[in-house]
Design a protein around this motif. Structure first.
Motif, PDB file in Angstrom:
ATOM      1  N   LYS A 104       0.831  -1.212   0.000  1.00 33.37           N
ATOM      2  CA  LYS A 104       0.000   0.000   0.000  1.00 33.37           C
ATOM      3  C   LYS A 104       0.861   1.256   0.000  1.00 33.37           C
ATOM      4  O   LYS A 104       0.568   2.237  -0.695  1.00 33.37           O
ATOM      5  CB  LYS A 104      -0.932   0.002   1.210  1.00 33.37           C
ATOM      6  N   ARG A 105       1.938   1.235   0.770  1.00 32.72           N
ATOM      7  CA  ARG A 105       2.822   2.402   0.802  1.00 32.72           C
ATOM      8  C   ARG A 105       3.490   2.614  -0.557  1.00 32.72           C
ATOM      9  O   ARG A 105       3.615   3.751  -1.030  1.00 32.72           O
ATOM     10  CB  ARG A 105       3.889   2.235   1.885  1.00 32.72           C
ATOM     11  N   LEU A 106       3.910   1.523  -1.183  1.00 30.26           N
ATOM     12  CA  LEU A 106       4.528   1.640  -2.500  1.00 30.26           C
ATOM     13  C   LEU A 106       3.520   2.157  -3.519  1.00 30.26           C
ATOM     14  O   LEU A 106       3.861   2.983  -4.381  1.00 30.26           O
ATOM     15  CB  LEU A 106       5.088   0.285  -2.945  1.00 30.26           C
ATOM     16  N   HIS A 107       2.287   1.703  -3.411  1.00 28.52           N
ATOM     17  CA  HIS A 107       1.223   2.174  -4.304  1.00 28.52           C
ATOM     18  C   HIS A 107       1.060   3.683  -4.190  1.00 28.52           C
ATOM     19  O   HIS A 107       0.946   4.398  -5.197  1.00 28.52           O
ATOM     20  CB  HIS A 107      -0.091   1.470  -3.967  1.00 28.52           C
ATOM     21  N   GLU A 108       1.051   4.187  -2.962  1.00 27.24           N
ATOM     22  CA  GLU A 108       0.909   5.629  -2.750  1.00 27.24           C
ATOM     23  C   GLU A 108       2.092   6.387  -3.355  1.00 27.24           C
ATOM     24  O   GLU A 108       1.913   7.455  -3.959  1.00 27.24           O
ATOM     25  CB  GLU A 108       0.806   5.936  -1.256  1.00 27.24           C
ATOM     26  N   ALA A 109       3.292   5.855  -3.208  1.00 32.17           N
ATOM     27  CA  ALA A 109       4.470   6.518  -3.767  1.00 32.17           C
ATOM     28  C   ALA A 109       4.441   6.534  -5.289  1.00 32.17           C
ATOM     29  O   ALA A 109       4.788   7.539  -5.927  1.00 32.17           O
ATOM     30  CB  ALA A 109       5.738   5.813  -3.277  1.00 32.17           C
ATOM     31  N   LEU A 110       3.999   5.432  -5.877  1.00 29.62           N
ATOM     32  CA  LEU A 110       3.986   5.322  -7.341  1.00 29.62           C
ATOM     33  C   LEU A 110       2.942   6.213  -7.989  1.00 29.62           C
ATOM     34  O   LEU A 110       3.001   6.459  -9.197  1.00 29.62           O
ATOM     35  CB  LEU A 110       3.758   3.863  -7.750  1.00 29.62           C
ATOM     36  N   LYS A 111       1.992   6.708  -7.211  1.00 30.38           N
ATOM     37  CA  LYS A 111       0.985   7.623  -7.773  1.00 30.38           C
ATOM     38  C   LYS A 111       1.637   8.863  -8.377  1.00 30.38           C
ATOM     39  O   LYS A 111       1.109   9.457  -9.317  1.00 30.38           O
ATOM     40  CB  LYS A 111      -0.010   8.037  -6.689  1.00 30.38           C
ATOM     41  N   ARG A 112       2.790   9.265  -7.833  1.00 35.85           N
ATOM     42  CA  ARG A 112       3.486  10.435  -8.376  1.00 35.85           C
ATOM     43  C   ARG A 112       3.907  10.207  -9.819  1.00 35.85           C
ATOM     44  O   ARG A 112       4.022  11.161 -10.606  1.00 35.85           O
ATOM     45  CB  ARG A 112       4.716  10.757  -7.528  1.00 35.85           C
ATOM     46  N   PHE A 113       4.135   8.940 -10.176  1.00 35.69           N
ATOM     47  CA  PHE A 113       4.604   8.614 -11.526  1.00 35.69           C
ATOM     48  C   PHE A 113       3.527   7.847 -12.305  1.00 35.69           C
ATOM     49  O   PHE A 113       3.846   7.068 -13.208  1.00 35.69           O
ATOM     50  CB  PHE A 113       5.888   7.796 -11.439  1.00 35.69           C
ATOM     51  N   ALA A 114       2.273   8.048 -11.940  1.00 30.78           N
ATOM     52  CA  ALA A 114       1.172   7.288 -12.539  1.00 30.78           C
ATOM     53  C   ALA A 114       1.137   7.437 -14.054  1.00 30.78           C
ATOM     54  O   ALA A 114       0.736   6.504 -14.772  1.00 30.78           O
ATOM     55  CB  ALA A 114      -0.155   7.731 -11.934  1.00 30.78           C
ATOM     56  N   GLY A 115       1.550   8.595 -14.573  1.00 28.31           N
ATOM     57  CA  GLY A 115       1.546   8.806 -16.017  1.00 28.31           C
ATOM     58  C   GLY A 115       2.497   7.901 -16.762  1.00 28.31           C
ATOM     59  O   GLY A 115       2.346   7.691 -17.971  1.00 28.31           O
ATOM     60  N   ASP A 116       3.480   7.350 -16.044  1.00 29.82           N
ATOM     61  CA  ASP A 116       4.458   6.448 -16.664  1.00 29.82           C
ATOM     62  C   ASP A 116       4.122   4.975 -16.438  1.00 29.82           C
ATOM     63  O   ASP A 116       4.879   4.096 -16.875  1.00 29.82           O
ATOM     64  CB  ASP A 116       5.859   6.706 -16.099  1.00 29.82           C
TER      65      ASP A 116
END
Length: 237
Positions: free
Chosen positions: A170-182
């Motif tokens: 879940k924490r990684l999911h939240e972090a990856l939201k910053r790069f969701a466009g990629d």
């Protein structure tokens, strides 16, 4: 999840047996001796010494080869106090592992945020995150190894490990939201799979009993570098 027996403090400062027979009426002030630590405080201090002593012995022996008498001596707590808290050595070990897993989770949360703060791209974040994550695992390899080993036969250890992984995903999911466009596709699913790949690839390197006698393991640095490339490629495709 592991349940640690809680020692109920007497409300009137008497011994546990006497306090059950003569409780202080609700609302009345409870007098405390100024030259003695409150009973609850002593109880918590005693528990901390038990856990710290068991942890130190586990680190010293690189495993669970210790006795409750050694915990008593090392932690300056009576054997009776230990048995009042824990029904067995096995239960004490579970308590140590649970406490350590919480510490590991706090460290993982910190390094993930630090990696995110230093990153301007998905590739950069994955590289920093995997490297820092590996350092956390190396520092805590004994307790991770012991919990993995126990999880095969101990439902409490298995649950502890599962919950740890779920929160990390879940924490990684939240972090990856910053790069969701990629990251095309299901971000939640990809974060979960990426976390599993990262953890098991790195944990394999830190678990001596998983080494194959006929095939030496690759150098950890090489594994980490290739893992970063693999995770980045997986997320972007």
């Amino acid at each position: 999840m592991l349940m640690v027996k809680q020692l109920k403090s007497p409300e009137n400062g008497q011994s546990p047996a006497r306090s059950r027979r003569a409780s202080v009426p609700s609302g009345d002030p409870v007098p405390l001796s100024l030259d003695r630590e409150p009973v609850q405080g002593r109880s918590q201090a005693s528990l901390k010494r038990m856990l710290a002593a068991a942890r130190d012995l586990m680190l010293e022996r690189d495993g669970e080869e210790f006795t409750l008498n050694e915990v008593s001596s090392t932690g300056s707590v009576s054997i009776g106090s230990i048995y009042h808290r824990f029904s067995s050595k096995d239960e004490l070990v579970r308590a140590v592992l649970e406490a350590e897993m919480h510490e590991i989770e706090a460290a993982e949360t910190l390094v993930q945020q630090q990696s995110l703060d230093r990153s301007s791209s998905l590739d950069q974040f994955i590289k920093l995150y995997v490297l820092d994550f590996f350092e956390v695992l190396k520092r805590n390899s004994l307790f991770i190894r012991l919990n993995i080993r126990r999880a095969a036969t101990d439902p409490a250890a298995a649950t502890l490990g599962d919950l740890h992984e779920q929160r990390a995903a879940k924490r990684l999911h939240e972090a990856l939201k910053r790069f969701a466009g990629d990251i095309p596709g299901d971000l939640d699913l990809k974060a979960s799979y990426a976390l599993h790949m990262i953890f098991f690839a790195l944990a394999w390197q830190l678990t001596p009993e998983t080494q194959r006698p006929t095939k030496p393991q690759q150098h950890p640095d090489w594994v980490v570098q290739e893992l970063c490339k693999m995770i980045s490629s997986y997320l972007k495709n």
